[in-house]
Write an enzyme that holds these catalytic residues in place. Structure first.
Site, PDB file in Angstrom:
ATOM      1  N   PHE A  95      -0.025  -5.907  -1.939  1.00 47.35           N
ATOM      2  CA  PHE A  95      -1.094  -6.903  -1.740  1.00 47.35           C
ATOM      3  C   PHE A  95      -2.451  -6.407  -2.261  1.00 47.35           C
ATOM      4  O   PHE A  95      -3.012  -6.955  -3.218  1.00 47.35           O
ATOM      5  CB  PHE A  95      -1.139  -7.262  -0.244  1.00 47.35           C
ATOM      6  N   GLU A 115       3.770   2.387   3.471  1.00 41.16           N
ATOM      7  CA  GLU A 115       4.405   1.392   4.326  1.00 41.16           C
ATOM      8  C   GLU A 115       3.269   0.884   5.202  1.00 41.16           C
ATOM      9  O   GLU A 115       2.546   1.675   5.814  1.00 41.16           O
ATOM     10  CB  GLU A 115       5.505   2.037   5.176  1.00 41.16           C
ATOM     11  N   THR A 148      -7.051   2.961   6.835  1.00 45.37           N
ATOM     12  CA  THR A 148      -7.198   1.814   7.724  1.00 45.37           C
ATOM     13  C   THR A 148      -8.030   2.162   8.954  1.00 45.37           C
ATOM     14  O   THR A 148      -8.031   3.325   9.392  1.00 45.37           O
ATOM     15  CB  THR A 148      -5.794   1.362   8.172  1.00 45.37           C
ATOM     16  N   ASP A 149      -8.660   1.155   9.533  1.00 41.90           N
ATOM     17  CA  ASP A 149      -9.396   1.386  10.790  1.00 41.90           C
ATOM     18  C   ASP A 149      -8.446   1.627  11.970  1.00 41.90           C
ATOM     19  O   ASP A 149      -8.883   2.047  13.038  1.00 41.90           O
ATOM     20  CB  ASP A 149     -10.341   0.217  11.090  1.00 41.90           C
ATOM     21  N   GLU A 150      -7.148   1.381  11.766  1.00 45.33           N
ATOM     22  CA  GLU A 150      -6.199   1.566  12.882  1.00 45.33           C
ATOM     23  C   GLU A 150      -6.073   3.019  13.299  1.00 45.33           C
ATOM     24  O   GLU A 150      -5.570   3.310  14.382  1.00 45.33           O
ATOM     25  CB  GLU A 150      -4.811   1.026  12.519  1.00 45.33           C
ATOM     26  N   TYR A 169       2.799   3.496  12.428  1.00 43.89           N
ATOM     27  CA  TYR A 169       2.058   3.241  11.177  1.00 43.89           C
ATOM     28  C   TYR A 169       0.687   3.921  11.231  1.00 43.89           C
ATOM     29  O   TYR A 169       0.313   4.682  10.334  1.00 43.89           O
ATOM     30  CB  TYR A 169       1.890   1.731  10.953  1.00 43.89           C
ATOM     31  N   LYS A 176      -0.819   7.032   8.961  1.00 38.14           N
ATOM     32  CA  LYS A 176      -2.031   6.936   8.131  1.00 38.14           C
ATOM     33  C   LYS A 176      -3.065   7.969   8.589  1.00 38.14           C
ATOM     34  O   LYS A 176      -3.756   8.582   7.772  1.00 38.14           O
ATOM     35  CB  LYS A 176      -2.626   5.521   8.203  1.00 38.14           C
ATOM     36  N   ASN A 220      -8.925  -5.350   8.765  1.00 35.92           N
ATOM     37  CA  ASN A 220      -7.853  -6.256   8.291  1.00 35.92           C
ATOM     38  C   ASN A 220      -8.275  -7.040   7.056  1.00 35.92           C
ATOM     39  O   ASN A 220      -9.339  -7.655   7.043  1.00 35.92           O
ATOM     40  CB  ASN A 220      -7.501  -7.275   9.371  1.00 35.92           C
ATOM     41  N   HIS A 258       0.139  -3.065  21.641  1.00 38.68           N
ATOM     42  CA  HIS A 258      -0.741  -3.904  20.801  1.00 38.68           C
ATOM     43  C   HIS A 258      -2.223  -3.527  20.940  1.00 38.68           C
ATOM     44  O   HIS A 258      -2.821  -3.720  22.000  1.00 38.68           O
ATOM     45  CB  HIS A 258      -0.523  -5.368  21.228  1.00 38.68           C
TER      46      HIS A 258
END
Ligand code: NAD
Ligand code: DAU
Length: 332
Positions: free
Chosen positions: A12, A81, A121-123, A148, A152, A177, A274
């Protein structure tokens, strides 16, 4: 002339990056390295097919990576991934690609003294309370929740260590996101658009109250270019539009914009662990590099994205059948 290696360039964000790079910098020689997993799609690069070199291969293949890095000036490392739900189901490919794959890139850029930009990523920072003014900064400690995010986070720490101890010329960015064209329909926004276009109802996890900060993929990629060109080596830059919304708000906005009642969605079982809320303080990239999002909020960017999915069902139809089959197994 710059020779740029883009890993994950059939995914993407990578495919949007390759197209925008060639549009703004036609003199660049771009090589894409992509394993074409379920998430990669060469058709996303159709419009630039004749302008790039495409290498079908794995970032964990050290010999191949070594050769491609040697032949490049700069490496932008998107390959990963990327889907949290998949990682909760089966973490192995996340550990392999995201951690070992980044190690393979690091070995090669160190050996050949090449510039690396690592996409993250901010995750990695975990989550924030729902109702608080708090935002992640570049100094927030890492506290990843999912396999995930943990993979990262590991890759980021490797890049930081290689920059500090071996002097690798690397920068990192951690973005909120993304949304935009060519995003896999397993992800939240395209999944709901594709559902509506298929006469099905959007699905919200839990009560739909989790909050995400939505950044258009083109704004993410503009930020990446600024960092590659002018970012301080060894530094991390957070990227985010500032537009925070609950998942329910996003679905309501989508439904209304597609001519349906705002409550025409279903609640489904929640994702384990979550994360409640992500929000990035992107002051550093705004002040140091002058980055400003062209799409400051979702209402500005979403209509064209809905149109893109409406006009390009050929791109997502078959992939949707596969991802919905995976979701059925997960009960979501
Ligand atoms: P994506 O899943 O759409 O694309 C990933 C690409 O990597 C695919 O083309 C896939 O084929 C390729 N790939 C996977 N394993 C590979 C391997 N072993 N070797 C070579 N190629 C491989 O992901 P995306 O959403 O475009 O994300 C790209 C990067 O941006 C990732 O590093 C992700 O962590 C990061 N990121 C994503 C978001 C988001 O909202 N999507 C936000 C912040 C950061
Ligand atoms: O924050 C950056 C991250 O954003 C990236 O690192 C990841 O690669 C990317 O996938 C994304 O992670 P999220 O887990 O936030 O994205 P996802 O699209 O899976 O889900 C967004 C939110 O919507 C999340 O709170 C879960 C929820 N959701 C998701 C799906 C697929 C639903 O409510 N319903 C759904 O059907």
């Amino acid at each position: 002339m710059t020779r740029m290696l883009v890993t994950g360039g059939a995914g993407f964000i990578g495919a949007n990056f390759v197209r925008s790079t060639l549009a703004s910098r036609p003199e660049y020689e771009v090589t894409v390295l992509d394993a074409l997993t379920y998430a990669g799609d060469r058709r996303s690069l159709d419009s630039v097919r004749d302008d790039i070199r495409f290498v079908h291969g794995d970032v964990c293949d050290e010999e191949l990576v070594d050769r491609l890095v040697r032949e490049s000036d700069v490496v932008v490392h998107f390959a990963a991934e990327s889907h949290v739900d998949n990682s909760l189901h089966h973490a192995d490919p996340f550990i392999r690609t995201n951690i070992l794959g980044t190690h393979s890139i690091l070995k090669a850029v160190r050996r050949h003294e090449r510039r690396l930009h690592h996409i993250s990523t901010d995750e990695v920072y975990g989550d924030l309370p729902l109702d608080s003014p708090e935002r992640f900064t570049e100094e927030t400690p890492y506290r990843p929740s999912s396999p995930y995010a943990a993979s990262k986070a590991s890759s980021d720490l490797l890049v930081r260590a290689w920059a500090r101890s071996y002097g690798v010329a690397a920068t990192l960015s951690n973005c909120a996101n993304n949304y935009g064209p060519y995003q896999h329909v397993e992800k939240f926004i395209p999944r709901q658009i594709a559902a509506v276009l298929s006469d099905e109802r959007p699905k919200l996890y839990g009560a739909g109250l989790n909050v995400r900060e939505w950044t258009h993929v083109d704004d993410h990629n503009t930020a990446v270019h600024l960092i590659v060109d002018r970012g301080r080596l060894g530094e991390t830059y957070l990227i985010g539009s500032g537009d925070e919304r609950s998942n329910r708000e996003v679905v309501e906005l989508l439904l209304r914009s597609m001519g349906l009642p705002a409550d025409a969605y279903d609640l489904v079982p929640d994702r384990p662990g979550h994360d409640l809320r992500y929000a990035c303080d992107s002051t550093r990239i705004r002040q140091e590099l002058g980055w400003r999002p062209v799409f400051p909020d979702l209402t500005a960017g979403l209509p064209a994205v809905v149109d893109w999915y409406r006009d390009n069902q050929w791109w997502w139809d078959e992939r949707r059948q596969q991802s919905e089959a995976r979701y059925r197994l997960l009960g979501r």
